[in-house]
Write an enzyme that holds these catalytic residues in place. Structure first.
Site, mmCIF file in Angstrom:
data_model
loop_
_atom_site.group_PDB
_atom_site.id
_atom_site.type_symbol
_atom_site.label_atom_id
_atom_site.label_comp_id
_atom_site.label_asym_id
_atom_site.label_seq_id
_atom_site.Cartn_x
_atom_site.Cartn_y
_atom_site.Cartn_z
ATOM 1 N N HIS A 1 0.825 -1.216 0.000
ATOM 2 C CA HIS A 1 0.000 0.000 0.000
ATOM 3 C C HIS A 1 0.863 1.271 0.000
ATOM 4 C CE1 HIS A 1 -3.277 -2.843 0.531
ATOM 5 N NE2 HIS A 1 -2.455 -3.454 1.369
ATOM 6 N N GLU B 1 1.663 -11.824 5.358
ATOM 7 C CA GLU B 1 0.540 -11.156 6.045
ATOM 8 C C GLU B 1 0.829 -11.248 7.539
ATOM 9 O OE1 GLU B 1 -1.929 -9.391 4.977
ATOM 10 O OE2 GLU B 1 -2.422 -10.018 2.929
ATOM 11 N N HIS C 1 2.693 -7.173 4.102
ATOM 12 C CA HIS C 1 1.325 -6.704 4.348
ATOM 13 C C HIS C 1 0.883 -7.018 5.769
ATOM 14 C CE1 HIS C 1 -0.027 -5.635 0.192
ATOM 15 N NE2 HIS C 1 1.096 -6.291 -0.066
ATOM 16 N N GLU D 1 -2.151 0.189 7.767
ATOM 17 C CA GLU D 1 -1.305 -0.857 7.199
ATOM 18 C C GLU D 1 -0.076 -0.276 6.499
ATOM 19 O OE1 GLU D 1 -3.327 -3.450 4.466
ATOM 20 O OE2 GLU D 1 -1.542 -4.698 4.116
HETATM 21 ZN ZN LIG Z 1 -2.324 -5.326 2.276
#
Ligand SMILES: [Zn+2]
Length: 233
Positions: A10, A146, A79, A24
């Protein structure tokens, strides 16, 4: 020189998942910066770049294109999860992937999970596969991590700077292991001074180390009898 491309998930107008006062894009920036600092401090034989130095907005294809154009040897996209779950998971592309890609996932998954578990009981959600653009469009071994859930109790870890640092450093160790990067020689603190104090090297021979001084004295006596100088330190 191995080339490492770090992708901070992002950024810019896309904050990614937002919850519990966390964004995030800020967390992925921090984790990658910690990873890059750790590699720089501890390893040689590589170059590294990130998809965004600051808070730029990038499409997924731009991220993959950058890695491909540079000829990166490895691509790691960082992420933070959302959806009120808990735990850690990693992804590779769910199409045809090389055994190298699977090896990269294995080593990163293990390093990062172990680092996280220093901080608490972290759920292992597993090594997964998905049709993510950055994984599909990159030509080198590529893994997406993640790192816990921003919108659950996991947030307490993500608010801990030491946790983010440990997670970043684990990413770095995983990549270093995968690429077989040489470690930097770190001189022990006393070495440089000793070398300055004398140009001549001294080689000392130690013949024993004992918890009980009497045993040391016994050996010293034996050496003296045989004509060797013996010193107990
Ligand atoms: Zn993400």
């Amino acid at each position: 020189m191995k080339k490492i491309k770090w992708d901070k998930g992002h950024g810019g107008s896309d904050p990614g998942a937002v919850a519990n006062g966390l964004q995030e894009k800020v967390l992925t920036h921090k984790i990658v910066e910690y990873a890059m600092d750790y590699l720089e401090a501890n390893y040689t034989g590589f170059e590294q770049r990130t998809t965004r130095a600051g808070d730029q907005t990038l499409t997924l294809s731009q991220r993959a294109d950058m890695a491909n154009a540079w000829g990166a040897d490895v691509f790691v996209s960082v992420h933070i999860n959302a959806g009120k779950g808990t735990g850690f998971e990693t992804y590779v592309y769910n199409g045809g992937v090389s055994s190298q890609t699977v090896a990269l996932q294995n080593v990163l998954h293990g390093e990062i999970l172990a680092a996280m578990r220093q901080f608490g009981n972290i759920t292992d959600r597993g090594k997964k596969r998905a049709n993510y653009a950055v994984l599909r469009e990159t030509k080198m071994p590529a893994v997406l991590t993640e790192n816990l859930f921003i919108d659950s109790n996991d947030a307490k870890y993500l608010k801990n700077e030491a946790f983010l640092k440990a997670v970043g450093e684990a990413h770095a160790r995983g990549v270093a292991k995968f690429l077989g990067l040489p470690k930097k020689d770190k001189p022990t603190p006393s070495q440089p001074q000793q070398q300055k104090a004398s140009d001549k090297k001294l080689y000392r021979v130690q013949v024993g180390a004992f918890g009980d001084r009497k045993n040391a004295e016994r050996l010293a006596e034996e050496l003296k009898k045989k004509g060797y100088p013996a010193v107990i330190i």
